[in-house]
Design a protein around this motif. Structure first.
Motif, short mmCIF file in Angstrom:
data_model
loop_
_atom_site.label_atom_id
_atom_site.label_comp_id
_atom_site.label_asym_id
_atom_site.label_seq_id
_atom_site.Cartn_x
_atom_site.Cartn_y
_atom_site.Cartn_z
N GLY A 74 0.69 -1.13 -0.25
CA GLY A 74 -0.26 -0.10 0.03
C GLY A 74 0.58 1.28 -0.20
O GLY A 74 0.48 2.13 -0.34
N HIS A 75 2.05 1.19 0.33
CA HIS A 75 2.90 2.06 -0.28
C HIS A 75 3.51 2.45 -1.13
O HIS A 75 3.76 1.58 -2.04
CB HIS A 75 3.86 2.35 0.77
N ALA A 76 4.23 3.78 -1.54
CA ALA A 76 4.85 4.15 -2.14
C ALA A 76 6.69 3.96 -3.02
O ALA A 76 7.00 3.41 -3.99
CB ALA A 76 4.79 5.76 -2.65
N CYS A 111 -6.25 6.72 10.42
CA CYS A 111 -7.24 7.24 9.67
C CYS A 111 -6.90 8.90 8.83
O CYS A 111 -7.14 9.54 9.50
CB CYS A 111 -8.90 7.56 10.09
N VAL A 112 -6.68 9.25 7.62
CA VAL A 112 -6.17 9.87 6.63
C VAL A 112 -6.75 11.54 6.67
O VAL A 112 -6.14 12.05 6.66
CB VAL A 112 -5.05 9.79 6.41
N LEU A 113 -8.03 10.56 6.79
CA LEU A 113 -9.54 12.08 6.60
C LEU A 113 -9.41 13.38 7.77
O LEU A 113 -9.05 13.81 6.81
CB LEU A 113 -11.09 11.42 7.11
N THR A 150 -5.73 4.41 4.94
CA THR A 150 -3.94 4.01 5.40
C THR A 150 -3.62 2.73 5.43
O THR A 150 -3.85 1.72 5.72
CB THR A 150 -3.69 4.52 7.10
N ALA A 151 -1.92 2.84 4.85
CA ALA A 151 -1.37 1.09 4.58
C ALA A 151 -0.52 1.20 5.58
O ALA A 151 -1.06 -0.08 5.97
CB ALA A 151 -0.34 2.36 2.86
N THR A 152 0.17 2.20 6.45
CA THR A 152 0.43 1.26 7.44
C THR A 152 0.31 0.75 7.95
O THR A 152 -1.35 1.24 8.69
CB THR A 152 1.45 2.77 8.19
N GLY A 212 6.56 2.66 12.62
CA GLY A 212 6.71 4.38 12.56
C GLY A 212 5.46 4.25 13.43
O GLY A 212 3.84 3.96 13.52
N ARG A 213 4.59 5.84 13.96
CA ARG A 213 4.18 6.43 14.10
C ARG A 213 2.97 6.94 12.79
O ARG A 213 3.36 6.86 11.38
CB ARG A 213 4.00 7.71 14.62
N HIS A 214 1.99 6.98 12.90
CA HIS A 214 0.88 6.42 11.97
C HIS A 214 -0.28 7.36 11.96
O HIS A 214 -0.49 7.19 13.05
CB HIS A 214 1.04 5.72 10.88
N ILE A 273 -3.05 14.18 -3.76
CA ILE A 273 -2.41 14.23 -2.52
C ILE A 273 -2.49 12.95 -2.60
O ILE A 273 -3.63 12.15 -2.80
CB ILE A 273 -4.26 15.17 -1.46
N PRO A 274 -2.22 12.17 -1.57
CA PRO A 274 -1.78 10.72 -1.48
C PRO A 274 -2.68 9.97 -0.47
O PRO A 274 -3.43 10.38 -0.34
CB PRO A 274 -0.21 10.83 0.39
N ALA A 275 -2.68 9.40 -1.33
CA ALA A 275 -4.17 8.28 -0.28
C ALA A 275 -5.57 8.32 -1.48
O ALA A 275 -6.34 7.74 -0.95
CB ALA A 275 -4.12 7.77 1.17
N THR A 276 -5.21 9.20 -1.87
CA THR A 276 -6.99 9.66 -2.75
C THR A 276 -7.24 8.83 -3.37
O THR A 276 -6.03 7.83 -4.80
CB THR A 276 -6.78 11.32 -3.45
C1 LIG Z 1 -3.20 13.47 5.39
C2 LIG Z 1 -2.80 12.56 5.07
C3 LIG Z 1 -2.23 11.17 6.29
C4 LIG Z 1 -1.33 10.51 5.90
N1 LIG Z 1 -0.69 9.44 7.00
C5 LIG Z 1 -0.06 8.53 6.70
C6 LIG Z 1 0.28 7.98 7.14
O1 LIG Z 1 -0.14 7.74 9.02
N2 LIG Z 1 1.13 6.50 6.98
C7 LIG Z 1 0.70 6.07 5.77
O2 LIG Z 1 0.86 4.49 5.58
N3 LIG Z 1 -0.08 6.12 4.47
C8 LIG Z 1 -1.12 7.68 5.46
N4 LIG Z 1 -1.10 8.88 4.03
C9 LIG Z 1 -0.87 8.17 3.15
C10 LIG Z 1 0.18 7.88 2.75
O3 LIG Z 1 0.88 9.17 2.03
C11 LIG Z 1 0.23 6.91 1.23
O4 LIG Z 1 -0.73 6.01 0.97
C12 LIG Z 1 1.51 6.14 0.23
O5 LIG Z 1 2.35 7.77 0.09
C13 LIG Z 1 0.89 5.84 -1.08
O6 LIG Z 1 0.75 6.94 -1.92
P1 LIG Z 1 -0.96 6.12 -2.40
O7 LIG Z 1 -1.80 5.78 -1.28
O8 LIG Z 1 -1.53 7.56 -3.51
O9 LIG Z 1 -0.89 5.18 -3.72
C14 LIG Z 1 -1.14 9.64 4.77
C15 LIG Z 1 -2.06 11.06 3.28
C16 LIG Z 1 -2.86 11.79 3.85
C17 LIG Z 1 -3.45 12.81 3.01
#
Ligand SMILES: Cc1cc2nc3c(=O)[nH]c(=O)nc-3n(C[C@H](O)[C@H](O)[C@H](O)COP(=O)(O)O)c2cc1C
Length: 367
Positions: free
Chosen positions: A104-106, A330-332, A302-304, A325-327, A240-243
């Motif tokens: 789920g990460h890049a 829910c990113v919302l 969230t991927a983590t 790691g801290r994470h 924006i990441p995770a969209t």
């Molecule tokens: C506000 C916000 C907070 C985020 N915090 C985390 C986090 O704590 N842990 C995590 O794994 N991903 C987090 N993300 C998402 C990752 O950055 C992202 O899912 C990852 O880089 C992979 O990219 P993608 O989901 O766009 O494919 C966050 C995203 C946003 C918008």
């Protein structure tokens, strides 16, 4: 490289999650805009980590330092450089993950593209990159508020199975900011917080949906055909990441209506032409129609995860790992300021382009 965004109002962001610092250069902001560090800090404070029990525990002050482009409380018309230094990077949390591809990460795709990456805290793929967007977005917001008296308002509308319908006409910043999840309905907010805490307790995570609205835009913002307002907003928001998706007005629900049910009928509204309903989301032909611009952005969970997961390393060897790691579970809640920033940046850009799109407006500006 692809770290700049916009045509007339341009931001370039820089920095990685565990590097020395991150920031932004804003180019194209007109001179004379009243702006001070506190205006930018206010937006960064809404975004910063460690705000509540449902967000990451990373503690960052996210104190902005303006390096250039603002003098005596006003913009100079020159590039506005801003930096935010990292303070609470715990890079040893990531030592074991150096060669690992976290699901789920890049990690894998950054390696595939660059062959070398900063693995600490997700490097540039981390949402810490957004401090630059949010600082740049604060400048865009000041421009929109000064010229039009408006800016974007966004809120959490869904977390996993808890969904509400929010009326974009009546939603307020006070209601959004009244709770830590940034959902304007207090009952739904409590359910969302419960769901996030329950997922967090299991080391799991949740996704959801953010709504946004901008009221008071003039008709005609947006540049056909490739830089339609909807196209530029979709690109901005999807960066924006995770969209997962972006929609306008009724979005996918429009597919279930007939044309008779969907069309917004024109009427005269005092000194302007408007529509009775606003199912289109305030955009026609890729240009604002003077009705509130509204839509939604969805985010994945969230991927983590703080549970054992199978993956492979750089050499393709199978292994099992558990994140340390801290994470954000829910990113919302923390994505709300990102959405505000990206919408404001697109609108500031199109507002500047709007002025030069019509000879009469240009003549007026030069008279
Ligand atoms: C506000 C916000 C907070 C985020 N915090 C985390 C986090 O704590 N842990 C995590 O794994 N991903 C987090 N993300 C998402 C990752 O950055 C992202 O899912 C990852 O880089 C992979 O990219 P993608 O989901 O766009 O494919 C966050 C995203 C946003 C918008």
């Amino acid at each position: 490289m692809n770290n700049s965004f916009g045509h007339s109002f341009v931001i370039t962001t820089f920095g990685e999650s565990h590097g020395v610092g991150l920031g932004v250069v804003v180019d194209g902001c007109p001179a004379g805009l009243e702006l001070c560090e506190a205006d930018i800090q206010r937006e960064l404070d809404r975004r910063k980590p460690g705000q509540s029990r449902i967000t990451t525990s990373r503690k960052e002050e996210d104190r902005v330092q303006v390096l250039s482009g603002i003098y005596q409380g006003r913009t100079l018309g020159t590039p506005i450089g801003m930096v935010i230094y990292n303070g609470d990077a715990k890079s040893d949390h990531y030592d074991d993950l150096k060669d690992l591809y976290r699901p789920g990460h890049a990690d894998f795709t950054y390696d595939a593209r660059f062959g070398f990456r900063d693995h600490r805290g997700g490097g540039r793929a981390s949402n810490r990159e957004a401090v630059g967007r949010v600082a740049g977005g604060a400048v865009a917001k000041a421009l929109l508020e000064t010229l039009l008296g408006t800016a974007c308002l966004s809120w959490v509308e869904q977390v996993h199975q808890t969904k509400i319908l929010v009326d974009p006409q009546t939603v307020t910043l006070e209601a959004i900011e009244a709770n830590e999840v940034r959902c304007p309905d207090p009952k739904a907010a409590s359910l969302m917080i419960e769901a996030i805490l329950a997922a967090k307790a299991k080391g799991n995570s949740l996704g959801g949906k953010i709504g946004f609205v901008v009221k008071g835009l003039p008709a005609g913002l947006g540049a056909p055909v490739f830089d339609k307002l909807t196209a530029d907003l979709a690109k901005a928001l999807m960066s924006i990441p995770a969209t997962r998706s972006v929609s306008f007005g009724l979005g996918e629900e429009a597919t279930l209506l007939t044309g008779l049910e969907h069309n917004d009928l024109f009427v005269s509204k005092g000194n302007r032409i408007g529509t009775v309903t606003n199912r289109a989301g305030g955009v026609l032909g890729g240009m604002s129609n003077g009705e509130p611009l509204w839509g939604h952005v969805t985010f994945k969970p969230t991927a983590t995860l703080l549970v054992d997961q199978d993956s492979v390393n750089r050499s393709g060897e199978a292994l099992t790992f558990k994140a340390k790691g801290r994470h954000d579970p829910c990113v919302l809640p923390r994505a709300v300021p990102n959405v505000d920033a990206m919408v404001n940046l697109v609108l500031a850009d199109h507002l500047l382009r709007f002025v030069s799109a019509d000879l009469s407006r240009l003549k007026k500006a030069l008279s």
